[in-house]
Design a protein around this motif. Sequence first.
Motif, PDB file in Angstrom:
ATOM      1  N   PHE A   1     -10.733   9.238   5.313  1.00 63.41           N
ATOM      2  CA  PHE A   1     -10.862   7.781   5.252  1.00 63.41           C
ATOM      3  C   PHE A   1     -10.035   7.189   6.378  1.00 63.41           C
ATOM      4  O   PHE A   1      -8.863   7.542   6.557  1.00 63.41           O
ATOM      5  CB  PHE A   1     -10.373   7.253   3.901  1.00 63.41           C
ATOM      6  CG  PHE A   1     -10.431   5.755   3.776  1.00 63.41           C
ATOM      7  CD1 PHE A   1     -11.605   5.122   3.403  1.00 63.41           C
ATOM      8  CD2 PHE A   1      -9.315   4.969   4.041  1.00 63.41           C
ATOM      9  CE1 PHE A   1     -11.669   3.741   3.291  1.00 63.41           C
ATOM     10  CE2 PHE A   1      -9.363   3.590   3.929  1.00 63.41           C
ATOM     11  CZ  PHE A   1     -10.547   2.972   3.552  1.00 63.41           C
TER      12      PHE A   1
ATOM     13  N   ALA B   1      -8.343   3.915   7.758  1.00 60.60           N
ATOM     14  CA  ALA B   1      -7.914   2.564   7.412  1.00 60.60           C
ATOM     15  C   ALA B   1      -7.444   1.832   8.662  1.00 60.60           C
ATOM     16  O   ALA B   1      -6.895   2.438   9.585  1.00 60.60           O
ATOM     17  CB  ALA B   1      -6.787   2.615   6.387  1.00 60.60           C
TER      18      ALA B   1
ATOM     19  N   SER C   1      -6.620  -2.135  -8.581  1.00 65.51           N
ATOM     20  CA  SER C   1      -6.636  -1.899  -7.130  1.00 65.51           C
ATOM     21  C   SER C   1      -5.541  -2.665  -6.393  1.00 65.51           C
ATOM     22  O   SER C   1      -5.243  -2.369  -5.243  1.00 65.51           O
ATOM     23  CB  SER C   1      -7.998  -2.286  -6.552  1.00 65.51           C
ATOM     24  OG  SER C   1      -8.285  -3.649  -6.830  1.00 65.51           O
TER      25      SER C   1
ATOM     26  N   ASP D   1      -1.951   7.954   0.936  1.00 66.60           N
ATOM     27  CA  ASP D   1      -3.347   7.977   1.355  1.00 66.60           C
ATOM     28  C   ASP D   1      -3.549   6.917   2.436  1.00 66.60           C
ATOM     29  O   ASP D   1      -2.852   5.885   2.435  1.00 66.60           O
ATOM     30  CB  ASP D   1      -4.242   7.681   0.155  1.00 66.60           C
ATOM     31  CG  ASP D   1      -5.707   7.859   0.477  1.00 66.60           C
ATOM     32  OD1 ASP D   1      -6.170   9.005   0.468  1.00 66.60           O
ATOM     33  OD2 ASP D   1      -6.380   6.837   0.748  1.00 66.60           O
TER      34      ASP D   1
ATOM     35  N   ARG E   1      -5.462   4.599   2.702  1.00 64.69           N
ATOM     36  CA  ARG E   1      -5.736   3.275   2.155  1.00 64.69           C
ATOM     37  C   ARG E   1      -4.457   2.439   2.007  1.00 64.69           C
ATOM     38  O   ARG E   1      -4.520   1.226   1.893  1.00 64.69           O
ATOM     39  CB  ARG E   1      -6.441   3.407   0.804  1.00 64.69           C
ATOM     40  CG  ARG E   1      -7.862   4.003   0.918  1.00 64.69           C
ATOM     41  CD  ARG E   1      -8.374   4.457  -0.430  1.00 64.69           C
ATOM     42  NE  ARG E   1      -9.737   4.986  -0.344  1.00 64.69           N
ATOM     43  CZ  ARG E   1     -10.049   6.220   0.048  1.00 64.69           C
ATOM     44  NH1 ARG E   1      -9.081   7.060   0.407  1.00 64.69           N
ATOM     45  NH2 ARG E   1     -11.314   6.630   0.109  1.00 64.69           N
TER      46      ARG E   1
ATOM     47  N   THR F   1      -0.439  -3.736   4.499  1.00 69.94           N
ATOM     48  CA  THR F   1      -1.019  -4.046   3.186  1.00 69.94           C
ATOM     49  C   THR F   1       0.095  -4.324   2.183  1.00 69.94           C
ATOM     50  O   THR F   1       1.215  -3.817   2.309  1.00 69.94           O
ATOM     51  CB  THR F   1      -1.906  -2.904   2.671  1.00 69.94           C
ATOM     52  OG1 THR F   1      -1.149  -1.685   2.666  1.00 69.94           O
ATOM     53  CG2 THR F   1      -3.130  -2.727   3.550  1.00 69.94           C
TER      54      THR F   1
ATOM     55  N   ASP G   1      -5.231  12.361   3.408  1.00 68.19           N
ATOM     56  CA  ASP G   1      -6.328  11.980   2.513  1.00 68.19           C
ATOM     57  C   ASP G   1      -6.160  12.734   1.197  1.00 68.19           C
ATOM     58  O   ASP G   1      -6.424  13.934   1.128  1.00 68.19           O
ATOM     59  CB  ASP G   1      -7.670  12.323   3.149  1.00 68.19           C
ATOM     60  CG  ASP G   1      -8.034  11.393   4.284  1.00 68.19           C
ATOM     61  OD1 ASP G   1      -8.482  10.283   3.991  1.00 68.19           O
ATOM     62  OD2 ASP G   1      -7.830  11.781   5.449  1.00 68.19           O
TER      63      ASP G   1
ATOM     64  N   ASP H   1     -17.840   5.847  -1.788  1.00 67.88           N
ATOM     65  CA  ASP H   1     -16.833   5.788  -0.731  1.00 67.88           C
ATOM     66  C   ASP H   1     -17.534   5.810   0.617  1.00 67.88           C
ATOM     67  O   ASP H   1     -18.588   6.449   0.780  1.00 67.88           O
ATOM     68  CB  ASP H   1     -15.865   6.972  -0.836  1.00 67.88           C
ATOM     69  CG  ASP H   1     -14.799   6.768  -1.898  1.00 67.88           C
ATOM     70  OD1 ASP H   1     -14.697   5.641  -2.412  1.00 67.88           O
ATOM     71  OD2 ASP H   1     -14.062   7.721  -2.210  1.00 67.88           O
TER      72      ASP H   1
END
Length: 566
Positions: free
Chosen positions: A242, A244, A278, A349, A351, A356, A385, A393
Amino acid sequence: MAQVQRMSRLMIKTLRDDPADAETLNHKLLVRAGYVRRTAAGIWTWLPLGKKVLENITRVVREEMDAIGGQEVLLPALLPKESYDASGRYHEYGDLLFKLQDRKGAEYLLGPTHEEIFTQVVKDQITSYKDLPVILYQIQTKYRDEARPRAGVLRGREFQMKDSYSFDTTDEGLIEAYQLHRAAYIRIFERLGLDHRIVSAVSGAMGGSASEEFLAPAPAGEDTFADCPACDYAANTEAVTFKATPVDGSAHGPVEELDTPDTPTIETLAAHLGVPASATLKNLLVKVDGEIVAVGVPGDREVDLGKLGEHLAPAVVELVTAEDFEGRADLVRGYVGPQGLEKVRYIADPRIAAGTTWITGANKPGTHAKNVVVGRDFEVDDYLDVVVVEAGDPCPKCGTGLKLDRAIEIGHIFQLGRKFADAFQLDVLGQNGKPVRVTMGSYGIGVSRAVAALAEQTADEQGLCWPREIAPADVHVVAAGKALQTELALDVAEKLAAAGVRVMVDDRAGVSPGVKFTDAELIGIPKILVAGRRSAEGVLELKDRRTGEREELTVDEAIARLTVQG
């Protein structure tokens, strides 16, 4: 001339009911059709029909390995412990190894795989670059002490495997050998009739620069792979990545502590604050070779411990226990946050991107904190990851939502590089007269697993349904009862065998036509030829096991048809 297998002389016992302990289709049908017999948990006897299927798969594998220049050898299954100590894998394999001692106390193991021994063989036999490249392979029984052997021959404690190894002096040579094996594997699985996917994989404890798995989609599969419906991307879920994008976190206010009694879980915290999971940061504590490490993922996602273990291999990863919190004031169970952790490595991860903001533990009982910004209030030591991949996803290649499917791993290829050559100092004399470290590839096919995978993919409600290439016979001739039918069936069987067609004939006396027809469907040979009600006229019925199509043919027509197909 092929040999006729007469069921009146064949050791075979078919069953009407599924074994009580069978959960998967291959387990049920291979036992019911008389191909295998359970000896002990994870240990199987291959009966005559099963051995034929196993040997047919072995033949295909051997032919394709020989075609790329592979040289077959046979290494021992009983191996000295020192070889695996030298590579570090005696410790890495841990309880998966079958370990034993001889009468003098020397320590041995039953081979789970043979990288170490192949490396030592080449070190002993090859001394110059002129003798390379070389590809060596074997087809042999492997042993792993599985904690929960299951699914019949799919996951056993001993199993048949083809393992091959390439040796070269250059990385370019390694890539060439890798591509040769990749193409050979495609041909093998196509010949076997296996529907398969080639997916990106992680090398894990094996090491190396690249690896791919060959997966056979099946509900009984133990692997989950991600498949993109919009492009050619496919990967084992452990290899899905992933990407980000960092965000600007400067607009967020300062960290604010929140009174959150009795909220030690993400679910209770989200309900208490009225926020989606989340929006929270989940922090899982694990031990990596005994050292406490925190792993951060979004609150609505789970940590994939297998994936984490692959990333950190060969280190041992385990969950913390209550005792690990003792004497650690910075570790408050249920309220851990990355800000304020003391001497704890923090893995996140992707994300959990820079900038953030999150709601997370405040490292105080009954207290959480909001506006905790990545890069301002805490730093991430390593991005990996590590979340459990979910359907939908984004595809790492095109962004489309991924699909998830179950599959059986039937092959795996690795560009190992110099891991094992370094462990055993495998050098050859190079063109300039100086030592050159050899580079290796490792390539495996689960031969007995392929039997299970084929059973899973091709069976129907009536039983097994083998592709011709690996079936125990090309034609199953059934004598439906009386002496006339039996005489005709045996005569046709002999004529087909004389033409090179592999034949099994059901000439059992005292067995009803209904039982014979049921067994023919269960055993799964591609063509069923019945000497039945029109035998006196010299007319037979030919049935295609897969499609169910039937037609009546004279003896000569049947022999001609089946000889051409054979």
